[in-house]
Enzyme design. Structure first.
Site, PDB file in Angstrom:
ATOM      1  N   ARG A 114     -38.978 -14.820  -6.805  1.00 12.49           N
ATOM      2  CA  ARG A 114     -37.953 -14.970  -7.849  1.00 12.49           C
ATOM      3  C   ARG A 114     -38.394 -15.911  -8.958  1.00 12.49           C
ATOM      4  O   ARG A 114     -37.897 -15.825 -10.076  1.00 12.49           O
ATOM      5  CB  ARG A 114     -36.624 -15.393  -7.222  1.00 12.49           C
ATOM      6  CG  ARG A 114     -36.016 -14.280  -6.376  1.00 12.49           C
ATOM      7  CD  ARG A 114     -34.672 -14.653  -5.789  1.00 12.49           C
ATOM      8  NE  ARG A 114     -34.689 -15.902  -5.071  1.00 12.49           N
ATOM      9  CZ  ARG A 114     -34.819 -16.026  -3.751  1.00 12.49           C
ATOM     10  NH1 ARG A 114     -34.953 -14.953  -3.002  1.00 12.49           N
ATOM     11  NH2 ARG A 114     -34.808 -17.197  -3.183  1.00 12.49           N
TER      12      ARG A 114
ATOM     13  N   GLU B 266     -37.269 -24.973   4.383  1.00 14.42           N
ATOM     14  CA  GLU B 266     -36.069 -25.112   5.192  1.00 14.42           C
ATOM     15  C   GLU B 266     -36.197 -24.482   6.573  1.00 14.42           C
ATOM     16  O   GLU B 266     -35.657 -24.978   7.550  1.00 14.42           O
ATOM     17  CB  GLU B 266     -34.857 -24.470   4.489  1.00 14.42           C
ATOM     18  CG  GLU B 266     -34.566 -25.000   3.128  1.00 14.42           C
ATOM     19  CD  GLU B 266     -35.270 -24.220   2.021  1.00 14.42           C
ATOM     20  OE1 GLU B 266     -34.619 -23.871   1.042  1.00 14.42           O
ATOM     21  OE2 GLU B 266     -36.491 -23.962   2.139  1.00 14.42           O
TER      22      GLU B 266
END
Length: 178
Positions: free
Chosen positions: A61, A98
């Protein structure tokens, strides 16, 4: 000019990619002509006087926002790719994120010591991808002059992580989630 309501174009997806996580989907923002154009314009306006010569965008992205930012600034775009996607000599940088670890790569000749680099991504959370992408450009001697994002998960303290590696480098986001 009134600031665009970017938050209205970001959709929360509960329990994705794992239970307890609320995924912030920015794809509706990219799909909306006015929101997308405004996001590119606002990032470019913020960094227009920074002397940027290259924009580095993180896969995937970061390509979507980084390439139009580079175009509008009139500079080159350099992708930070997943391993094995680039056909020539690369620098590699592993990092924590994460949900585990990952690696990004950049062509060794994509930037050089004369370049002033803006690192762009759609979202910054723990800043692992961001720092790794900047580190790739730095391996070629480039100067990192800024970091730009559509969305910042401020509750994960990405600015603190960035400041450890890149103190005094401008960090700009359109939307912060506390």
């Amino acid at each position: 000019m009134a600031r665009y309501d970017y938050e209205s174009k970001i959709v929360d997806i509960p329990d994705y990619p794992e239970p307890g996580v609320i995924f912030k989907d920015v794809m509706p923002l990219f799909a909306d002509r006015e929101a997308f154009t405004s996001a590119v314009d606002e990032i470019c306006e913020h960094f227009k006087d920074a002397g940027i010569t290259k924009v580095v965008g993180s896969e995937a992205r970061g390509f979507l926002i980084g390439a139009p930012v580079a175009y509008k600034l009139g500079v080159g775009f350099v992708p930070a790719r997943k391993p094995g996607k680039l056909p020539r000599a690369v620098y590699s940088q592993s990092y924590s994120l994460e949900y585990g670890t990952n690696t990004v790569e950049m062509l060794q000749d994509a930037v050089d010591a004369d370049d002033r680099v803006l690192v762009i991504d759609d979202l910054v959370a723990t800043a692992g991808t961001t720092i790794a992408s900047a580190d790739l450009a730095k391996k070629s001697g480039a100067t990192i002059v800024g970091f730009g994002f559509i969305l910042e998960l401020a509750f994960l303290n990405p600015r603190d992580a960035i400041a450890k590696s890149y103190p005094d480098v401008d960090v700009f986001t359109l939307v912060k989630v506390d």
